[in-house]
Design an enzyme around this catalytic site. Sequence first.
Site, short mmCIF file in Angstrom:
data_model
loop_
_atom_site.label_atom_id
_atom_site.label_comp_id
_atom_site.label_asym_id
_atom_site.label_seq_id
_atom_site.Cartn_x
_atom_site.Cartn_y
_atom_site.Cartn_z
N TYR A 275 0.84 -1.20 0.00
CA TYR A 275 0.00 0.00 0.00
C TYR A 275 0.88 1.26 0.00
CZ TYR A 275 -3.82 -3.14 1.42
OH TYR A 275 -4.73 -4.17 1.50
N SER B 295 -13.02 -4.54 1.70
CA SER B 295 -14.03 -3.85 0.88
C SER B 295 -15.45 -4.13 1.41
CB SER B 295 -13.90 -4.26 -0.60
OG SER B 295 -12.61 -3.98 -1.09
N GLY C 111 -24.49 4.46 -0.75
CA GLY C 111 -25.62 5.17 -1.37
C GLY C 111 -25.26 6.59 -1.77
N GLN D 108 -16.26 -0.69 -1.52
CA GLN D 108 -15.51 0.54 -1.84
C GLN D 108 -16.40 1.78 -1.88
OE1 GLN D 108 -12.94 -0.46 -5.22
NE2 GLN D 108 -11.50 -1.43 -3.79
N GLY D 109 -17.45 1.78 -1.09
CA GLY D 109 -18.33 2.95 -0.99
C GLY D 109 -19.59 2.80 -1.82
N LEU E 127 -21.93 0.75 -1.35
CA LEU E 127 -23.06 0.51 -0.45
C LEU E 127 -23.41 1.71 0.42
CD1 LEU E 127 -22.14 -3.18 0.52
CD2 LEU E 127 -24.10 -2.43 -0.86
N1 LIG Z 1 -6.34 -8.25 1.09
C1 LIG Z 1 -6.70 -7.64 -0.01
O1 LIG Z 1 -6.47 -8.12 -1.14
C2 LIG Z 1 -7.41 -6.32 0.11
C3 LIG Z 1 -8.04 -5.75 -1.02
C4 LIG Z 1 -8.73 -4.55 -0.84
C5 LIG Z 1 -8.76 -3.93 0.42
N2 LIG Z 1 -8.11 -4.50 1.47
C6 LIG Z 1 -8.13 -3.87 2.82
O2 LIG Z 1 -9.47 -3.60 3.17
C7 LIG Z 1 -9.63 -2.22 3.48
C8 LIG Z 1 -11.03 -1.77 3.11
O3 LIG Z 1 -11.35 -2.08 1.75
P1 LIG Z 1 -11.55 -0.93 0.65
O4 LIG Z 1 -10.87 0.29 1.09
O5 LIG Z 1 -11.20 -1.56 -0.66
O6 LIG Z 1 -13.15 -0.71 0.60
P2 LIG Z 1 -14.25 -0.24 1.65
O7 LIG Z 1 -13.74 -0.27 3.02
O8 LIG Z 1 -15.46 -1.02 1.30
O9 LIG Z 1 -14.52 1.28 1.18
C9 LIG Z 1 -13.79 2.36 1.70
C10 LIG Z 1 -14.37 3.66 1.17
O10 LIG Z 1 -15.77 3.74 1.47
C11 LIG Z 1 -16.12 5.08 1.83
N3 LIG Z 1 -16.63 5.04 3.23
C12 LIG Z 1 -16.03 4.51 4.33
N4 LIG Z 1 -16.78 4.65 5.43
C13 LIG Z 1 -17.90 5.29 5.02
C14 LIG Z 1 -19.06 5.74 5.71
N5 LIG Z 1 -19.23 5.53 7.03
N6 LIG Z 1 -20.03 6.36 4.98
C15 LIG Z 1 -19.90 6.58 3.64
N7 LIG Z 1 -18.80 6.17 2.94
C16 LIG Z 1 -17.82 5.53 3.63
C17 LIG Z 1 -14.84 5.90 1.71
O11 LIG Z 1 -14.75 6.44 0.38
P3 LIG Z 1 -15.42 7.86 -0.09
O12 LIG Z 1 -15.69 8.68 1.13
O13 LIG Z 1 -14.37 8.47 -0.97
O14 LIG Z 1 -16.64 7.47 -0.85
C18 LIG Z 1 -13.76 4.87 1.88
O15 LIG Z 1 -12.52 5.20 1.29
C19 LIG Z 1 -8.49 -1.52 2.72
O16 LIG Z 1 -8.17 -0.26 3.25
C20 LIG Z 1 -7.38 -2.53 2.90
O17 LIG Z 1 -6.79 -2.39 4.18
C21 LIG Z 1 -7.46 -5.69 1.33
#
Ligand SMILES: NC(=O)c1ccc[n+]([C@@H]2O[C@H](COP(=O)([O-])OP(=O)(O)OC[C@H]3O[C@@H](n4cnc5c(N)ncnc54)[C@H](OP(=O)(O)O)[C@@H]3O)[C@@H](O)[C@H]2O)c1
Length: 322
Positions: free
Chosen positions: A58, A197, A206, A201-202, A204
């Site tokens: 990362y 996720s 809305g 990735q946001g 859900l």
């Molecule tokens: N092992 C793997 O292969 C792998 C792959 C992917 C991710 N990961 C890990 O999982 C973590 C989370 O996954 P992700 O970042 O891909 O997706 P996620 O957590 O589903 O989405 C994060 C995004 O959702 C939005 N968000 C977060 N909380 C919110 C809330 N309360 N209300 C409204 N919007 C909100 C924000 O974006 P906006 O505000 O810009 O909309 C935020 O950047 C990563 O940081 C990483 O540590 C691991």
Amino acid sequence: MRYVPVDTPKPISKIGLGTWQFGSKEWGYGPEYEQRAAQIVRRALDLGVTLFDTAEVYGFGRSERILGAALGDDRPKAVVASKVLPVLPIAPVVQQRAVASAARLGVHHIDLYQVHQANPVVGDHTTMRGMRALQDVGLVGEVGVSNYSLRRWQFAEIALGRRVLSNQVRYSLVDRGPESDLLPYAERTGRIVMAYSPLAQGFLSGRYDAANPPAGAVRRANPYFLPENLERGAALIGTLREVADAHDATPSQIALAYLLRHPNVVAIPGASSVEQMERNAAAAEIDLTDGEYDALLTAARRFQPVTGLAALPRLLRARTTR
Ligand SMILES: NC(=O)c1ccc[n+]([C@@H]2O[C@H](COP(=O)([O-])OP(=O)(O)OC[C@H]3O[C@@H](n4cnc5c(N)ncnc54)[C@H](OP(=O)(O)O)[C@@H]3O)[C@@H](O)[C@H]2O)c1
């Protein structure tokens, strides 16, 4: 905050903090996000979050550095989880990569060290030999895997000769694959499924629709944000909103509460603001009724997005038009 009912040296919070966003330009949060990232970590600690997930890949090490610096003297309270990118995951490489991650994090002990994904050529025997050596010298506490099938998770455990505590996989209302095999296994054996996720990735939240898609390369490559899929998702978002209203909550919080209902699941949402972190932590306290859970599941099953090969030309088109 609630904690997962698994015997570990430090309690593991049901909501953790994902930090892929830290130092990663491809999320499009700009240079000022780095300071906000530190505030997000500090607030998470205040709210009883113990689990912090990062990876050497990362931001090419930047996420580990930002996280370690933000945790500061509170590092011993946290469950610091990092990952080795398994390009050549033979034992000596795994050992060397762990030393480098610990240095960037500023720790002498990585609480959970995970293999980022299964290497199709290099077997887990040599990878886990490296992990075992790291545990024996105390640099690594628990070993985890990520993006592993159930079979390979079980095999990794045989290769390690000890428990492989967790499997970090994509798991959300719109990606429910882990429910068929990984969740029952984790519950049966006292292991943990770590949902990445968890908000798709946001998608859900809305917050986005066809006229207002998110910025940044990560989500431009995510088929859920294609205009067609944002439209197809409207009914599911509608159900999330209805349930959210009954709990004085937001759709994102309900999407997290759905996952956390499963006892051996923890979720690690990323956050773009301190407020999101606060809301995500509060989601751990929401108890859905059976009726609400069923309504969410039904709405999620009805959502049929365009994915895979069919989504490719549309993703390419979206890249050139956004
Ligand atoms: N092992 C793997 O292969 C792998 C792959 C992917 C991710 N990961 C890990 O999982 C973590 C989370 O996954 P992700 O970042 O891909 O997706 P996620 O957590 O589903 O989405 C994060 C995004 O959702 C939005 N968000 C977060 N909380 C919110 C809330 N309360 N209300 C409204 N919007 C909100 C924000 O974006 P906006 O505000 O810009 O909309 C935020 O950047 C990563 O940081 C990483 O540590 C691991």
